[in-house]
Design a protein around this motif. Structure first.
Motif, PDB file in Angstrom:
ATOM      1  N   VAL A   1       0.847  -1.205   0.000  1.00  0.00           N
ATOM      2  CA  VAL A   1       0.000   0.000   0.000  1.00  0.00           C
ATOM      3  C   VAL A   1       0.879   1.249   0.000  1.00  0.00           C
ATOM      4  CG1 VAL A   1      -1.671   1.348   1.335  1.00  0.00           C
ATOM      5  CG2 VAL A   1      -1.992  -1.126   1.067  1.00  0.00           C
ATOM      6  N   GLY A   2       1.899   1.266   0.838  1.00  0.00           N
ATOM      7  CA  GLY A   2       2.805   2.415   0.915  1.00  0.00           C
ATOM      8  C   GLY A   2       3.519   2.691  -0.396  1.00  0.00           C
ATOM      9  N   ALA A   3       3.936   1.651  -1.096  1.00  0.00           N
ATOM     10  CA  ALA A   3       4.612   1.833  -2.384  1.00  0.00           C
ATOM     11  C   ALA A   3       3.677   2.464  -3.416  1.00  0.00           C
ATOM     12  CB  ALA A   3       5.139   0.487  -2.894  1.00  0.00           C
ATOM     13  N   LEU A   4       2.409   2.078  -3.396  1.00  0.00           N
ATOM     14  CA  LEU A   4       1.450   2.644  -4.345  1.00  0.00           C
ATOM     15  C   LEU A   4       1.099   4.087  -3.997  1.00  0.00           C
ATOM     16  CD1 LEU A   4      -0.861  -0.439  -4.921  1.00  0.00           C
ATOM     17  CD2 LEU A   4       0.977   0.419  -6.388  1.00  0.00           C
ATOM     18  N   VAL A   5       0.957   4.375  -2.725  1.00  0.00           N
ATOM     19  CA  VAL A   5       0.702   5.758  -2.290  1.00  0.00           C
ATOM     20  C   VAL A   5       1.894   6.643  -2.672  1.00  0.00           C
ATOM     21  CG1 VAL A   5       0.410   7.253  -0.274  1.00  0.00           C
ATOM     22  CG2 VAL A   5      -0.933   5.148  -0.473  1.00  0.00           C
ATOM     23  N   ALA A   6       3.112   6.136  -2.453  1.00  0.00           N
ATOM     24  CA  ALA A   6       4.321   6.893  -2.798  1.00  0.00           C
ATOM     25  C   ALA A   6       4.407   7.162  -4.301  1.00  0.00           C
ATOM     26  CB  ALA A   6       5.561   6.147  -2.319  1.00  0.00           C
ATOM     27  N   ALA A   7       3.774   6.307  -5.109  1.00  0.00           N
ATOM     28  CA  ALA A   7       3.753   6.496  -6.564  1.00  0.00           C
ATOM     29  C   ALA A   7       2.702   7.512  -6.996  1.00  0.00           C
ATOM     30  CB  ALA A   7       3.506   5.160  -7.255  1.00  0.00           C
ATOM     31  N   GLY A   8       1.951   8.056  -6.031  1.00  0.00           N
ATOM     32  CA  GLY A   8       0.971   9.088  -6.341  1.00  0.00           C
ATOM     33  C   GLY A   8      -0.426   8.575  -6.639  1.00  0.00           C
ATOM     34  N   LEU A   9      -0.689   7.313  -6.336  1.00  0.00           N
ATOM     35  CA  LEU A   9      -2.020   6.763  -6.574  1.00  0.00           C
ATOM     36  C   LEU A   9      -2.929   6.942  -5.369  1.00  0.00           C
ATOM     37  CD1 LEU A   9      -0.928   3.454  -8.294  1.00  0.00           C
ATOM     38  CD2 LEU A   9      -2.341   5.229  -9.336  1.00  0.00           C
ATOM     39  N   THR A  10      -4.217   7.036  -5.618  1.00  0.00           N
ATOM     40  CA  THR A  10      -5.214   6.993  -4.561  1.00  0.00           C
ATOM     41  C   THR A  10      -5.464   5.514  -4.292  1.00  0.00           C
ATOM     42  OG1 THR A  10      -6.207   9.054  -5.318  1.00  0.00           O
ATOM     43  CG2 THR A  10      -7.570   7.642  -3.924  1.00  0.00           C
ATOM     44  N   VAL A  11      -5.238   5.094  -3.038  1.00  0.00           N
ATOM     45  CA  VAL A  11      -5.227   3.663  -2.733  1.00  0.00           C
ATOM     46  C   VAL A  11      -6.115   3.352  -1.537  1.00  0.00           C
ATOM     47  CG1 VAL A  11      -3.749   1.695  -2.142  1.00  0.00           C
ATOM     48  CG2 VAL A  11      -2.853   3.535  -3.575  1.00  0.00           C
ATOM     49  N   GLY A  12      -6.866   2.275  -1.656  1.00  0.00           N
ATOM     50  CA  GLY A  12      -7.630   1.741  -0.541  1.00  0.00           C
ATOM     51  C   GLY A  12      -6.972   0.469  -0.046  1.00  0.00           C
ATOM     52  N   ASP A  13      -7.074   0.222   1.242  1.00  0.00           N
ATOM     53  CA  ASP A  13      -6.482  -0.955   1.874  1.00  0.00           C
ATOM     54  C   ASP A  13      -7.592  -1.966   2.160  1.00  0.00           C
ATOM     55  OD1 ASP A  13      -5.165  -2.821   3.414  1.00  0.00           O
ATOM     56  OD2 ASP A  13      -4.317  -1.382   4.824  1.00  0.00           O
ATOM     57  N   ALA A  14      -7.870  -2.829   1.181  1.00  0.00           N
ATOM     58  CA  ALA A  14      -8.924  -3.843   1.244  1.00  0.00           C
ATOM     59  C   ALA A  14     -10.321  -3.239   1.387  1.00  0.00           C
ATOM     60  CB  ALA A  14      -8.652  -4.861   2.352  1.00  0.00           C
ATOM     61  N   GLU A  15     -10.445  -1.980   1.049  1.00  0.00           N
ATOM     62  CA  GLU A  15     -11.721  -1.269   1.018  1.00  0.00           C
ATOM     63  C   GLU A  15     -11.519   0.004   0.208  1.00  0.00           C
ATOM     64  OE1 GLU A  15     -12.663  -0.511   5.104  1.00  0.00           O
ATOM     65  OE2 GLU A  15     -11.093   0.956   5.338  1.00  0.00           O
ATOM     66  N   PRO A  16     -12.589   0.716  -0.144  1.00  0.00           N
ATOM     67  CA  PRO A  16     -12.401   1.939  -0.912  1.00  0.00           C
ATOM     68  C   PRO A  16     -11.478   2.923  -0.181  1.00  0.00           C
ATOM     69  CG  PRO A  16     -14.697   1.300  -0.928  1.00  0.00           C
ATOM     70  CD  PRO A  16     -14.006   0.398   0.058  1.00  0.00           C
TER      71      PRO A  16
ATOM     72  N   CYS B   1      -8.230   3.360 -16.821  1.00  0.00           N
ATOM     73  CA  CYS B   1      -7.906   2.130 -16.096  1.00  0.00           C
ATOM     74  C   CYS B   1      -6.506   1.651 -16.497  1.00  0.00           C
ATOM     75  CB  CYS B   1      -8.948   1.057 -16.386  1.00  0.00           C
ATOM     76  SG  CYS B   1      -8.710  -0.462 -15.448  1.00  0.00           S
ATOM     77  N   ASP B   2      -6.185   1.715 -17.787  1.00  0.00           N
ATOM     78  CA  ASP B   2      -4.849   1.332 -18.244  1.00  0.00           C
ATOM     79  C   ASP B   2      -3.774   2.212 -17.603  1.00  0.00           C
ATOM     80  OD1 ASP B   2      -5.816  -0.715 -19.808  1.00  0.00           O
ATOM     81  OD2 ASP B   2      -5.602   0.372 -21.707  1.00  0.00           O
ATOM     82  N   TRP B   3      -4.080   3.497 -17.396  1.00  0.00           N
ATOM     83  CA  TRP B   3      -3.139   4.402 -16.728  1.00  0.00           C
ATOM     84  C   TRP B   3      -2.878   3.921 -15.295  1.00  0.00           C
ATOM     85  CZ3 TRP B   3      -3.726   7.461 -12.354  1.00  0.00           C
ATOM     86  CH2 TRP B   3      -2.697   8.368 -12.107  1.00  0.00           C
ATOM     87  N   VAL B   4      -3.937   3.527 -14.580  1.00  0.00           N
ATOM     88  CA  VAL B   4      -3.774   3.024 -13.216  1.00  0.00           C
ATOM     89  C   VAL B   4      -2.932   1.741 -13.235  1.00  0.00           C
ATOM     90  CG1 VAL B   4      -4.923   2.207 -11.113  1.00  0.00           C
ATOM     91  CG2 VAL B   4      -5.953   4.061 -12.445  1.00  0.00           C
ATOM     92  N   ILE B   5      -3.230   0.832 -14.164  1.00  0.00           N
ATOM     93  CA  ILE B   5      -2.458  -0.409 -14.278  1.00  0.00           C
ATOM     94  C   ILE B   5      -0.977  -0.089 -14.480  1.00  0.00           C
ATOM     95  CG2 ILE B   5      -2.059  -2.488 -15.661  1.00  0.00           C
ATOM     96  CD1 ILE B   5      -5.080  -2.334 -16.446  1.00  0.00           C
ATOM     97  N   ALA B   6      -0.681   0.828 -15.384  1.00  0.00           N
ATOM     98  CA  ALA B   6       0.720   1.183 -15.658  1.00  0.00           C
ATOM     99  C   ALA B   6       1.405   1.770 -14.428  1.00  0.00           C
ATOM    100  CB  ALA B   6       0.788   2.169 -16.830  1.00  0.00           C
ATOM    101  N   LYS B   7       0.699   2.629 -13.688  1.00  0.00           N
ATOM    102  CA  LYS B   7       1.277   3.203 -12.464  1.00  0.00           C
ATOM    103  C   LYS B   7       1.532   2.122 -11.415  1.00  0.00           C
ATOM    104  CE  LYS B   7       1.376   7.196 -11.293  1.00  0.00           C
ATOM    105  NZ  LYS B   7       2.448   8.174 -11.166  1.00  0.00           N
ATOM    106  N   VAL B   8       0.587   1.191 -11.265  1.00  0.00           N
ATOM    107  CA  VAL B   8       0.742   0.093 -10.314  1.00  0.00           C
ATOM    108  C   VAL B   8       1.930  -0.774 -10.720  1.00  0.00           C
ATOM    109  CG1 VAL B   8      -0.327  -2.051  -9.490  1.00  0.00           C
ATOM    110  CG2 VAL B   8      -1.657   0.069  -9.529  1.00  0.00           C
ATOM    111  N   ASN B   9       2.002  -1.141 -12.003  1.00  0.00           N
ATOM    112  CA  ASN B   9       3.114  -1.962 -12.479  1.00  0.00           C
ATOM    113  C   ASN B   9       4.455  -1.267 -12.247  1.00  0.00           C
ATOM    114  OD1 ASN B   9       1.455  -4.046 -13.310  1.00  0.00           O
ATOM    115  ND2 ASN B   9       1.406  -3.397 -15.442  1.00  0.00           N
ATOM    116  N   ASP B  10       4.528   0.023 -12.579  1.00  0.00           N
ATOM    117  CA  ASP B  10       5.771   0.781 -12.378  1.00  0.00           C
ATOM    118  C   ASP B  10       6.187   0.801 -10.909  1.00  0.00           C
ATOM    119  OD1 ASP B  10       6.033   1.346 -15.070  1.00  0.00           O
ATOM    120  OD2 ASP B  10       5.242   3.394 -14.906  1.00  0.00           O
TER     121      ASP B  10
END
Length: 141
Positions: A14-29, A85-94
């Motif tokens: 979760v921390g890695a995704l937040v640090a990448a600038g994504l809006t992230v939920g932890d097993a919930e919205p 959605c593809d943009w989110v996938i790319a950010k998550v993958n990166d």
């Protein structure tokens, strides 16, 4: 050595995704602004991701046969269009593929992608959303 605690590893993802600038939920919205910011289909949509723990297996050497773990996660990526959605996938993958997770007392040298699905249209919401559920795993020693 203590067994790998899935909570600390999940927090690191979760921390890695937040640090990448994504809006992230932890097993919930997410707890911050996400999704439609007004009338659905007529306002801005803030894309987001939700991290879910999936699995944990134990392994190790003769001296400590359960010291190592292989831990998995699913990251649900959500956008209002296929492109978003593809943009989110790319950010998550990166942010995750090849990442070294910082977990106290453990060595987690590399996150790997175990499955990526393309964006699919979810017609159960109106207007429809686009969702993908890539899966990731990492060995913790």
């Amino acid at each position: 050595m203590a067994l790998a605690d899935p909570r600390t590893h999940h927090d690191a993802v979760v921390g890695a995704l937040v640090a990448a600038g994504l809006t992230v939920g932890d097993a919930e919205p997410p707890t911050t602004a996400y999704g439609w910011q007004g009338v659905p289909g007529q306002s801005v949509f803030d894309p987001y991701a939700i991290v879910y723990p999936l699995s944990q297996s134990f392994d190790g050497g003769l001296g400590c046969s359960d010291a190592d773990s292989d831990i998995g996660w699913q990251v649900t990526c959500v956008g209002s269009s296929r492109a978003q959605c593809d943009w989110v996938i790319a950010k998550v993958n990166d942010a995750l593929i090849g990442a070294v997770l910082t977990v106290s007392g453990r060595y987690v040298p590399r996150v790997r992608c175990t499955d990526v699905t393309g964006a699919r249209r979810d017609d159960t919401t109106q207007p429809p959303l686009f969702i993908s559920t890539p899966r990731f795993a990492a060995v913790s020693t």
